[in-house]
Design a protein around this motif. Structure first.
Motif, short mmCIF file in Angstrom:
data_model
loop_
_atom_site.label_atom_id
_atom_site.label_comp_id
_atom_site.label_asym_id
_atom_site.label_seq_id
_atom_site.Cartn_x
_atom_site.Cartn_y
_atom_site.Cartn_z
N LEU A 1 0.77 -1.16 0.11
CA LEU A 1 0.04 0.07 0.13
C LEU A 1 0.83 1.21 -0.18
N THR A 2 0.28 2.37 -0.63
CA THR A 2 1.07 3.54 -0.66
C THR A 2 0.32 4.63 0.15
N TYR A 3 0.75 5.27 1.25
CA TYR A 3 0.13 6.17 2.04
C TYR A 3 0.55 7.35 1.93
N VAL A 4 -0.20 8.16 1.15
CA VAL A 4 0.19 9.60 0.69
C VAL A 4 -0.08 10.51 1.99
N ILE A 5 0.98 11.28 2.02
CA ILE A 5 0.72 12.45 3.32
C ILE A 5 0.98 13.69 2.67
N SER B 1 3.43 -4.59 3.09
CA SER B 1 4.28 -3.62 3.42
C SER B 1 3.35 -2.00 3.05
N VAL B 2 3.54 -1.21 3.90
CA VAL B 2 2.85 0.19 3.78
C VAL B 2 4.30 1.26 3.67
N VAL B 3 4.10 1.93 2.24
CA VAL B 3 5.30 2.71 2.06
C VAL B 3 4.30 4.15 2.25
N ILE B 4 5.14 5.08 2.89
CA ILE B 4 4.39 6.28 3.46
C ILE B 4 5.28 7.39 2.32
N SER B 5 4.54 8.47 1.75
CA SER B 5 5.10 9.28 0.70
C SER B 5 4.47 10.41 0.76
N SER B 6 5.33 11.41 1.23
CA SER B 6 5.18 13.08 1.34
C SER B 6 4.96 13.73 0.17
N ARG B 7 3.78 14.30 -0.02
CA ARG B 7 3.74 15.39 -1.09
C ARG B 7 3.14 16.80 -0.66
N PRO B 8 3.88 17.42 -0.02
CA PRO B 8 3.63 18.71 0.63
C PRO B 8 3.36 19.78 -0.54
N GLY B 9 2.73 20.57 -0.09
CA GLY B 9 2.33 21.91 -0.90
C GLY B 9 0.69 22.60 -0.65
N ALA C 1 -7.31 3.57 -8.96
CA ALA C 1 -8.46 3.65 -7.66
C ALA C 1 -8.84 2.24 -7.68
N ASP C 2 -7.69 1.53 -7.00
CA ASP C 2 -8.01 0.19 -6.71
C ASP C 2 -7.60 -0.11 -5.09
N GLY C 3 -7.75 0.99 -4.43
CA GLY C 3 -7.51 0.90 -2.97
C GLY C 3 -6.08 0.76 -2.28
N HIS C 4 -4.96 0.49 -3.36
CA HIS C 4 -3.96 0.28 -2.84
C HIS C 4 -2.87 1.77 -2.69
N THR C 5 -3.73 2.77 -3.02
CA THR C 5 -3.07 4.02 -2.83
C THR C 5 -4.42 4.80 -2.01
N ILE C 6 -3.77 5.07 -0.62
CA ILE C 6 -4.75 6.02 -0.17
C ILE C 6 -4.09 7.04 0.43
#
Length: 321
Positions: free
Chosen positions: A36-40, A66-74, A89-94
């Motif tokens: 999973l990719t967890y976008v912050i 595994s869960v990958v945390i990805s920062s996209r600030p702005g 849009a398959d749920g693997h990116t939140i």
């Protein structure tokens, strides 16, 4: 057993229903099937990032992925939220979302998204507003800070996370309720705003209880925007105790791109709810100054409508600020 024409037809209908339901049922049961990719939408170190990292090991244990945390600030989160519906849009990116940010921002300017385009599946915690100054600040109490702001209109700078956000709103309300004019300074997140407080670049922070706890004895917290004192910081008075009728903060949740199947949205909601119900996670959050909230998928629409109503006057206040 004799199979009549009617019972045979009923059997066919029942079988069809199972067949129709099966794809969604099987999809939810096998989800997630990869990491999973967890976008912050903010810089590392802020509340959104910290809570995602608190959730990460529990999410990995529950899902087996595994869960990958990805920062996209702005733009106070708006940059990432405007891009949300362009992701797979398959749920693997939140993606982390925040109220009031996602209500205030599109109501006040064109930010590339509307609140009804954000597909929230769960709101899981709340962070109360707090006025924070450096430990060596001349402001020993909130009244000291108010007196300075009233005597020197615009000279007091309070930093916070972005424009048209919970921090921005709190700073505007604070000025109105205390009949003083403060200058709000927006940063890319609550962590860089707190770094500016610690560095002495600004007079203080209109931040959250969590930032106060994290900074420890480097800061002095003058007031918190809760009904009752926060358990993790019992010596800090509430605004209400000090005669200022302000209770507020930010709700954080999880959203998915438009088009994500309903069964997957429900599965994600269940996963976040299971994490929230875990005693070890609850202890971690409480000690860090967070207040848990449990608003699952089914309750999200009503919650957002209630928040929209609650922020209607705030939107007008920010327009005139």
């Amino acid at each position: 057993m004799k199979l009549t024409r009617r019972s045979f037809a009923q059997s066919l209908l029942a079988g069809s229903a199972v067949t129709l339901a099966a794809p969604g049922l099987l999809r939810a049961q096998s989800f997630p099937s990869r990491p999973l990719t967890y976008v912050i939408p903010f810089n590392p170190g802020g509340e959104s990032d910290v809570t995602a990292r608190f959730q990460q090991p529990f999410m990995e244990e529950i899902t087996g992925q595994s869960v990958v945390i990805s920062s996209r600030p702005g733009a106070g989160g708006a940059t990432a939220w405007a891009q949300l519906n362009g992701l797979e849009a398959d749920g693997h990116t939140i993606m982390n979302t925040i109220v009031p940010h996602t209500i205030l921002q599109p109501a006040l300017r064109d930010v590339g998204y509307q609140i009804n385009e954000i597909n929230n599946v769960y709101f899981f915690h709340y962070t109360p507003d707090a006025v924070i100054v450096r430990a060596d600040s001349p402001y020993q109490s909130l009244q000291d800070l108010i007196d300075f702001a009233a005597a020197n209109p615009g000279a007091l700078t309070l930093g916070g996370s972005g424009t048209n956000t919970a921090n921005h709103l709190a700073a505007t309300i604070f000025g109105q309720l205390t009949d003083s004019r403060v200058t709000y300074v927006p940063f890319g997140g609550s962590a860089p705003a707190m770094a500016a407080v610690l560095g002495g670049q600004i007079g203080g922070g209109m931040s959250y209880t969590t930032q106060s706890i994290n900074a420890g004895d480097q800061v002095r917290t003058l007031a918190v925007a809760t009904e009752e004192r926060v358990a993790a910081m019992p010596d800090v008075p509430t605004f209400k105790e000090l005669g200022i009728d302000h209770v507020g903060g930010a709700y954080r949740g999880v959203a998915v791109p438009a088009g994500t199947p309903e069964d997957i949205k429900q599965r994600l909601s269940d996963i976040i709810g299971e994490i929230n119900a875990t005693p070890a996670f609850q202890q971690q959050m409480t000690e860090a100054g967070y207040v848990l909230a449990d608003i699952p998928l089914a309750d999200v629409p009503a919650f957002l409508e209630e928040r929209k109503t609650a922020y209607a006057s705030a939107i007008e206040l920010l327009r005139g600020a």
